[in-house]
Each structure stands twice: as structure tokens, then as C-alpha cells.
Design a protein around this motif. Sequence first.
Motif, PDB file in Angstrom:
ATOM      1  N   GLU A   1      -1.183  56.620  57.437  1.00  0.00           N
ATOM      2  CA  GLU A   1      -0.461  57.422  58.426  1.00  0.00           C
ATOM      3  C   GLU A   1       0.315  56.530  59.397  1.00  0.00           C
ATOM      4  OE1 GLU A   1      -3.498  59.659  60.347  1.00  0.00           O
ATOM      5  OE2 GLU A   1      -3.493  61.254  58.851  1.00  0.00           O
ATOM      6  N   ALA A   2      -0.318  55.453  59.838  1.00  0.00           N
ATOM      7  CA  ALA A   2       0.337  54.537  60.770  1.00  0.00           C
ATOM      8  C   ALA A   2       1.532  53.856  60.121  1.00  0.00           C
ATOM      9  CB  ALA A   2      -0.666  53.488  61.258  1.00  0.00           C
ATOM     10  N   LYS A   3       1.365  53.417  58.878  1.00  0.00           N
ATOM     11  CA  LYS A   3       2.460  52.748  58.170  1.00  0.00           C
ATOM     12  C   LYS A   3       3.607  53.725  57.899  1.00  0.00           C
ATOM     13  CE  LYS A   3       3.341  49.708  54.297  1.00  0.00           C
ATOM     14  NZ  LYS A   3       2.814  49.072  53.101  1.00  0.00           N
ATOM     15  N   ASP A   4       3.292  54.961  57.550  1.00  0.00           N
ATOM     16  CA  ASP A   4       4.324  55.978  57.329  1.00  0.00           C
ATOM     17  C   ASP A   4       5.108  56.253  58.618  1.00  0.00           C
ATOM     18  OD1 ASP A   4       3.667  56.229  54.672  1.00  0.00           O
ATOM     19  OD2 ASP A   4       2.476  58.053  54.954  1.00  0.00           O
ATOM     20  N   TYR A   5       4.418  56.270  59.754  1.00  0.00           N
ATOM     21  CA  TYR A   5       5.084  56.463  61.047  1.00  0.00           C
ATOM     22  C   TYR A   5       6.087  55.337  61.303  1.00  0.00           C
ATOM     23  CZ  TYR A   5       5.726  56.404  66.107  1.00  0.00           C
ATOM     24  OH  TYR A   5       6.272  56.355  67.366  1.00  0.00           O
ATOM     25  N   ILE A   6       5.665  54.105  61.041  1.00  0.00           N
ATOM     26  CA  ILE A   6       6.559  52.956  61.238  1.00  0.00           C
ATOM     27  C   ILE A   6       7.760  53.058  60.312  1.00  0.00           C
ATOM     28  CG2 ILE A   6       6.777  50.454  60.952  1.00  0.00           C
ATOM     29  CD1 ILE A   6       3.825  50.264  61.862  1.00  0.00           C
ATOM     30  N   GLU A   7       7.526  53.313  59.046  1.00  0.00           N
ATOM     31  CA  GLU A   7       8.612  53.367  58.065  1.00  0.00           C
ATOM     32  C   GLU A   7       9.589  54.505  58.362  1.00  0.00           C
ATOM     33  OE1 GLU A   7       9.344  51.168  55.708  1.00  0.00           O
ATOM     34  OE2 GLU A   7       7.618  49.960  56.282  1.00  0.00           O
ATOM     35  N   ASN A   8       9.103  55.631  58.876  1.00  0.00           N
ATOM     36  CA  ASN A   8       9.978  56.764  59.195  1.00  0.00           C
ATOM     37  C   ASN A   8      10.837  56.500  60.435  1.00  0.00           C
ATOM     38  OD1 ASN A   8       9.145  58.294  57.026  1.00  0.00           O
ATOM     39  ND2 ASN A   8       7.529  59.308  58.178  1.00  0.00           N
ATOM     40  N   ASN A   9      10.374  55.636  61.335  1.00  0.00           N
ATOM     41  CA  ASN A   9      11.129  55.325  62.551  1.00  0.00           C
ATOM     42  C   ASN A   9      11.919  54.027  62.440  1.00  0.00           C
ATOM     43  OD1 ASN A   9      10.451  57.475  64.516  1.00  0.00           O
ATOM     44  ND2 ASN A   9       8.390  56.816  64.018  1.00  0.00           N
ATOM     45  N   PHE A  10      11.856  53.394  61.307  1.00  0.00           N
ATOM     46  CA  PHE A  10      12.573  52.142  61.066  1.00  0.00           C
ATOM     47  C   PHE A  10      13.954  52.477  60.511  1.00  0.00           C
ATOM     48  CE2 PHE A  10      12.793  47.724  59.622  1.00  0.00           C
ATOM     49  CZ  PHE A  10      12.005  47.106  60.578  1.00  0.00           C
ATOM     50  N   PRO A  11      15.025  51.816  60.976  1.00  0.00           N
ATOM     51  CA  PRO A  11      16.352  52.117  60.425  1.00  0.00           C
ATOM     52  C   PRO A  11      16.421  51.781  58.938  1.00  0.00           C
ATOM     53  CG  PRO A  11      16.484  50.423  62.134  1.00  0.00           C
ATOM     54  CD  PRO A  11      15.062  50.801  62.003  1.00  0.00           C
ATOM     55  N   LYS A  12      17.043  52.644  58.186  1.00  0.00           N
ATOM     56  CA  LYS A  12      17.075  52.495  56.721  1.00  0.00           C
ATOM     57  C   LYS A  12      17.917  51.317  56.254  1.00  0.00           C
ATOM     58  CE  LYS A  12      14.619  56.157  56.084  1.00  0.00           C
ATOM     59  NZ  LYS A  12      13.263  55.951  56.468  1.00  0.00           N
ATOM     60  N   ASN A  13      19.047  51.076  56.875  1.00  0.00           N
ATOM     61  CA  ASN A  13      19.953  50.033  56.382  1.00  0.00           C
ATOM     62  C   ASN A  13      20.233  48.989  57.460  1.00  0.00           C
ATOM     63  OD1 ASN A  13      21.344  51.775  57.954  1.00  0.00           O
ATOM     64  ND2 ASN A  13      23.026  52.132  56.557  1.00  0.00           N
ATOM     65  N   SER A  14      19.181  48.527  58.113  1.00  0.00           N
ATOM     66  CA  SER A  14      19.345  47.495  59.133  1.00  0.00           C
ATOM     67  C   SER A  14      19.469  46.129  58.468  1.00  0.00           C
ATOM     68  CB  SER A  14      18.149  47.502  60.084  1.00  0.00           C
ATOM     69  OG  SER A  14      18.293  46.488  61.036  1.00  0.00           O
ATOM     70  N   LYS A  15      20.486  45.377  58.862  1.00  0.00           N
ATOM     71  CA  LYS A  15      20.689  44.047  58.301  1.00  0.00           C
ATOM     72  C   LYS A  15      19.712  43.037  58.893  1.00  0.00           C
ATOM     73  CE  LYS A  15      25.591  44.689  57.488  1.00  0.00           C
ATOM     74  NZ  LYS A  15      26.936  44.278  57.838  1.00  0.00           N
ATOM     75  N   TRP A  16      19.258  43.308  60.111  1.00  0.00           N
ATOM     76  CA  TRP A  16      18.387  42.373  60.804  1.00  0.00           C
ATOM     77  C   TRP A  16      17.002  42.975  60.936  1.00  0.00           C
ATOM     78  CZ3 TRP A  16      23.064  43.836  63.354  1.00  0.00           C
ATOM     79  CH2 TRP A  16      24.117  42.980  63.090  1.00  0.00           C
ATOM     80  N   ALA A  17      16.268  43.022  59.840  1.00  0.00           N
ATOM     81  CA  ALA A  17      14.947  43.632  59.847  1.00  0.00           C
ATOM     82  C   ALA A  17      13.897  42.617  59.406  1.00  0.00           C
ATOM     83  CB  ALA A  17      14.918  44.835  58.917  1.00  0.00           C
ATOM     84  N   TYR A  18      12.678  42.806  59.904  1.00  0.00           N
ATOM     85  CA  TYR A  18      11.565  41.926  59.589  1.00  0.00           C
ATOM     86  C   TYR A  18      10.319  42.792  59.443  1.00  0.00           C
ATOM     87  CZ  TYR A  18       7.852  38.541  60.496  1.00  0.00           C
ATOM     88  OH  TYR A  18       6.722  37.785  60.423  1.00  0.00           O
ATOM     89  N   LYS A  19       9.637  42.679  58.320  1.00  0.00           N
ATOM     90  CA  LYS A  19       8.396  43.419  58.089  1.00  0.00           C
ATOM     91  C   LYS A  19       7.335  42.441  57.606  1.00  0.00           C
ATOM     92  CE  LYS A  19      10.678  47.723  56.859  1.00  0.00           C
ATOM     93  NZ  LYS A  19      10.864  48.761  55.847  1.00  0.00           N
ATOM     94  N   ASP A  20       6.178  42.474  58.250  1.00  0.00           N
ATOM     95  CA  ASP A  20       5.083  41.585  57.898  1.00  0.00           C
ATOM     96  C   ASP A  20       3.779  42.370  58.036  1.00  0.00           C
ATOM     97  OD1 ASP A  20       3.734  39.282  57.199  1.00  0.00           O
ATOM     98  OD2 ASP A  20       3.696  38.504  59.240  1.00  0.00           O
ATOM     99  N   TYR A  21       3.366  43.035  56.955  1.00  0.00           N
ATOM    100  CA  TYR A  21       2.150  43.844  56.963  1.00  0.00           C
ATOM    101  C   TYR A  21       0.956  42.988  56.563  1.00  0.00           C
ATOM    102  CZ  TYR A  21       4.927  48.119  57.342  1.00  0.00           C
ATOM    103  OH  TYR A  21       5.766  49.095  57.775  1.00  0.00           O
ATOM    104  N   HIS A  22      -0.187  43.208  57.243  1.00  0.00           N
ATOM    105  CA  HIS A  22      -1.430  42.508  56.947  1.00  0.00           C
ATOM    106  C   HIS A  22      -2.577  43.502  56.912  1.00  0.00           C
ATOM    107  CE1 HIS A  22       0.199  38.468  57.521  1.00  0.00           C
ATOM    108  NE2 HIS A  22       0.858  38.950  58.565  1.00  0.00           N
TER     109      HIS A  22
END
Length: 93
Positions: free
Chosen positions: A36-57
Motif C-alpha cells: 500500500e505504501a509503495k503504491d501510494y508513492i508510485e501513484n504520486n510520482f510523476p510518470k515521465n520525470s527526467k530527473w527521478a531517483y528510486k531506491d527501494y529497500h
Amino acid sequence: MGYLVELKHYRPTYRRGDLEDELVIENTRTFKTRKEAKDYIENNFPKNSKWAYKDYHRGNKPSRCAYFTGKTWIHENTGEKCEEYYMFILTKV
């Protein structure tokens, strides 16, 4: 036990007439499951951002996802170039 997602915003601000920076917590939400938490992040993250960083642990190490807005400014006291960004921090609580 659950998961906490904090949304932090690094943005320009004026202090005593000088253009500076600040990091503020804009939103905090808790979730029962990691999915649920990861889905919330992904839904609020811009879809086509050129300057994006994702680091899941997994486990006790926090996950960080950030994206830059493209807005820049010069910090008037230090002279360094600053870039506005939003950061999601996912932690286990």
C-alpha cells in the motif's frame, strides 16, 4: 507494525530578504502494508520525470524516491546552485 511515508519538499524561501533554501515535511501517512505504501508513492510520482531517483529497500533500511522539478536558484548567502525536489521516504515502524 506498519509503514510510514514522509513527503519532503526542498524549496526556495526568503529569510530577511535573502533567497535561501528550506526542507519541509509536506505530508506524512501511515499504511498497514508495504505494498500500500509503495503504491501510494508510485501513484504520486510523476510518470515521465527526467530527473527521478528510486531506491527501494526491505527491512529496517529506509527506501527513498525523489524527483527534481527543474526549478533552480542561487542561494544568496553561500552562492551555491540549488535545485527544487520532492522526496518520499518509506520506513518501517
